[in-house]
Write a protein that holds these residues in place. Structure first.
Motif, PDB file in Angstrom:
ATOM      1  N   GLN A  61      67.424  57.787  95.739  1.00  0.00           N
ATOM      2  CA  GLN A  61      67.301  59.238  95.851  1.00  0.00           C
ATOM      3  C   GLN A  61      66.126  59.772  95.052  1.00  0.00           C
ATOM      4  N   LYS A  62      65.830  61.033  95.277  1.00  0.00           N
ATOM      5  CA  LYS A  62      64.736  61.696  94.567  1.00  0.00           C
ATOM      6  C   LYS A  62      65.215  62.018  93.151  1.00  0.00           C
ATOM      7  N   ILE A  63      64.465  61.560  92.167  1.00  0.00           N
ATOM      8  CA  ILE A  63      64.737  61.858  90.755  1.00  0.00           C
ATOM      9  C   ILE A  63      63.497  62.570  90.219  1.00  0.00           C
ATOM     10  N   ASP A  64      63.705  63.701  89.570  1.00  0.00           N
ATOM     11  CA  ASP A  64      62.588  64.444  88.990  1.00  0.00           C
ATOM     12  C   ASP A  64      62.359  64.077  87.531  1.00  0.00           C
ATOM     13  N   LEU A  65      63.453  63.808  86.824  1.00  0.00           N
ATOM     14  CA  LEU A  65      63.375  63.597  85.386  1.00  0.00           C
ATOM     15  C   LEU A  65      64.387  62.536  84.963  1.00  0.00           C
ATOM     16  N   ALA A  66      63.977  61.665  84.048  1.00  0.00           N
ATOM     17  CA  ALA A  66      64.879  60.639  83.519  1.00  0.00           C
ATOM     18  C   ALA A  66      65.044  60.834  82.019  1.00  0.00           C
ATOM     19  N   LEU A  67      66.284  60.865  81.575  1.00  0.00           N
ATOM     20  CA  LEU A  67      66.607  60.878  80.153  1.00  0.00           C
ATOM     21  C   LEU A  67      66.996  59.447  79.813  1.00  0.00           C
ATOM     22  N   VAL A  68      66.224  58.806  78.931  1.00  0.00           N
ATOM     23  CA  VAL A  68      66.361  57.367  78.725  1.00  0.00           C
ATOM     24  C   VAL A  68      66.605  57.047  77.253  1.00  0.00           C
ATOM     25  N   ASP A  69      67.678  56.296  76.991  1.00  0.00           N
ATOM     26  CA  ASP A  69      67.953  55.830  75.630  1.00  0.00           C
ATOM     27  C   ASP A  69      66.891  54.803  75.243  1.00  0.00           C
ATOM     28  N   MET A  70      66.411  54.872  74.026  1.00  0.00           N
ATOM     29  CA  MET A  70      65.363  53.964  73.550  1.00  0.00           C
ATOM     30  C   MET A  70      65.850  52.521  73.468  1.00  0.00           C
ATOM     31  N   LEU A  71      67.087  52.330  73.035  1.00  0.00           N
ATOM     32  CA  LEU A  71      67.596  50.969  72.844  1.00  0.00           C
ATOM     33  C   LEU A  71      68.834  50.737  73.695  1.00  0.00           C
ATOM     34  N   LEU A  72      68.668  49.931  74.723  1.00  0.00           N
ATOM     35  CA  LEU A  72      69.772  49.540  75.589  1.00  0.00           C
ATOM     36  C   LEU A  72      70.168  48.102  75.250  1.00  0.00           C
ATOM     37  N   LYS A  83      59.196  50.594  84.404  1.00  0.00           N
ATOM     38  CA  LYS A  83      59.693  50.115  85.699  1.00  0.00           C
ATOM     39  C   LYS A  83      59.905  51.256  86.691  1.00  0.00           C
ATOM     40  N   ILE A  84      60.594  52.312  86.266  1.00  0.00           N
ATOM     41  CA  ILE A  84      60.880  53.384  87.226  1.00  0.00           C
ATOM     42  C   ILE A  84      59.625  54.175  87.577  1.00  0.00           C
ATOM     43  N   ARG A  85      58.657  54.226  86.654  1.00  0.00           N
ATOM     44  CA  ARG A  85      57.414  54.940  86.969  1.00  0.00           C
ATOM     45  C   ARG A  85      56.513  54.123  87.896  1.00  0.00           C
ATOM     46  N   THR A  86      56.694  52.800  87.956  1.00  0.00           N
ATOM     47  CA  THR A  86      55.946  52.027  88.960  1.00  0.00           C
ATOM     48  C   THR A  86      56.485  52.344  90.351  1.00  0.00           C
ATOM     49  N   LEU A  87      57.780  52.627  90.438  1.00  0.00           N
ATOM     50  CA  LEU A  87      58.396  52.963  91.723  1.00  0.00           C
ATOM     51  C   LEU A  87      58.157  54.413  92.106  1.00  0.00           C
ATOM     52  N   CYS A  88      58.131  55.279  91.105  1.00  0.00           N
ATOM     53  CA  CYS A  88      57.966  56.710  91.351  1.00  0.00           C
ATOM     54  C   CYS A  88      57.155  57.316  90.206  1.00  0.00           C
ATOM     55  N   PRO A  89      55.832  57.285  90.320  1.00  0.00           N
ATOM     56  CA  PRO A  89      54.955  57.729  89.231  1.00  0.00           C
ATOM     57  C   PRO A  89      55.163  59.173  88.780  1.00  0.00           C
ATOM     58  N   GLY A  90      55.739  60.001  89.630  1.00  0.00           N
ATOM     59  CA  GLY A  90      55.931  61.403  89.280  1.00  0.00           C
ATOM     60  C   GLY A  90      57.136  61.703  88.407  1.00  0.00           C
ATOM     61  N   ILE A  91      57.960  60.701  88.147  1.00  0.00           N
ATOM     62  CA  ILE A  91      59.142  60.941  87.318  1.00  0.00           C
ATOM     63  C   ILE A  91      58.717  61.295  85.898  1.00  0.00           C
ATOM     64  N   ILE A  92      59.291  62.364  85.390  1.00  0.00           N
ATOM     65  CA  ILE A  92      59.069  62.779  84.007  1.00  0.00           C
ATOM     66  C   ILE A  92      60.152  62.111  83.167  1.00  0.00           C
ATOM     67  N   ALA A  93      59.790  61.608  81.996  1.00  0.00           N
ATOM     68  CA  ALA A  93      60.771  60.925  81.144  1.00  0.00           C
ATOM     69  C   ALA A  93      60.855  61.580  79.770  1.00  0.00           C
ATOM     70  N   ILE A  94      62.083  61.624  79.269  1.00  0.00           N
ATOM     71  CA  ILE A  94      62.362  62.011  77.894  1.00  0.00           C
ATOM     72  C   ILE A  94      63.164  60.871  77.287  1.00  0.00           C
ATOM     73  N   VAL A  95      62.764  60.427  76.099  1.00  0.00           N
ATOM     74  CA  VAL A  95      63.472  59.366  75.400  1.00  0.00           C
ATOM     75  C   VAL A  95      64.382  59.994  74.353  1.00  0.00           C
ATOM     76  N   PHE A  96      65.572  59.417  74.209  1.00  0.00           N
ATOM     77  CA  PHE A  96      66.441  59.822  73.112  1.00  0.00           C
ATOM     78  C   PHE A  96      66.897  58.571  72.378  1.00  0.00           C
ATOM     79  N   SER A  97      67.143  58.727  71.075  1.00  0.00           N
ATOM     80  CA  SER A  97      67.454  57.560  70.259  1.00  0.00           C
ATOM     81  C   SER A  97      68.170  57.969  68.983  1.00  0.00           C
ATOM     82  N   MET A  98      68.857  57.005  68.377  1.00  0.00           N
ATOM     83  CA  MET A  98      69.424  57.209  67.044  1.00  0.00           C
ATOM     84  C   MET A  98      68.311  57.184  66.007  1.00  0.00           C
ATOM     85  N   SER A  99      67.193  56.583  66.342  1.00  0.00           N
ATOM     86  CA  SER A  99      66.103  56.367  65.390  1.00  0.00           C
ATOM     87  C   SER A  99      65.058  57.477  65.438  1.00  0.00           C
TER      88      SER A  99
END
Length: 166
Positions: A61-72, A83-99
């Motif tokens: 599906q169409k994803i506009d934005l990904a919220l991604v944990d730093m450590l999985l 990886k996801i930006r190679t498939l869909c370069p327009g995806i905006i990403a925000i990282v969240f982490s405990m660190s």
């Protein structure tokens, strides 16, 4: 964890920003989904716990934005974003982490993330962060921005001192 894709997602002409959450803890998915879906213009349309699940979600599906944990468990948020930006370069990403490690912040931004939030502040800052990155800005809290700037300045000063002593 399997990829969860909402079956009641918006129609194609729906102006909602479609969001993927990538974290290996279901309680994080649930909490973020509740916070985000309260907004009339935002929709969590998929959740993933692994890089493979994130890839499936982006392909389905169409994803506009990904919220991604730093450590999985088996990878990093950096690898997920790449990886996801190679498939869909327009995806905006925000990282969240405990660190709040400045090296993680720098690495996330260098990889293309438009924001970085620590988990202790995520519930109060996530909507603002999403809105800022959707406007084309970088989101860092003042505390993280100062920490990153201080780290980079110290690194510059150490490098400059080494050059002078050579």
């Amino acid at each position: 964890m399997k990829v969860a894709i909402t079956s009641t997602g918006p129609k194609l002409d729906d102006p909602k920003t479609r969001i993927l959450i990538v974290d290996d803890h279901p309680v994080i998915h649930e909490g973020l989904t509740q916070i985000i879906n309260r907004e009339t213009d935002l929709l969590v349309c998929a959740e993933a716990g692994t890089i493979g699940e994130a890839v499936k979600a982006v392909k389905k599906q169409k994803i506009d934005l990904a919220l991604v944990d730093m450590l999985l468990k088996n990878t990093t948020g950096i690898q997920v974003i790449k990886k996801i930006r190679t498939l869909c370069p327009g995806i905006i990403a925000i990282v969240f982490s405990m660190s709040d490690n400045p090296q993680y912040i720098k690495q996330a931004i260098e990889t293309g993330a438009r924001g970085y939030i620590t988990k202790d502040k995520i519930s109060e800052n996530i909507i603002d962060a999403i809105r800022q990155v959707l406007k084309g800005k970088i989101y860092l809290s003042k505390r993280l921005a100062k920490k990153l700037a201080k780290h980079e300045l110290n690194k510059f000063l150490v490098d400059d001192s080494k050059r002078r002593s050579e």
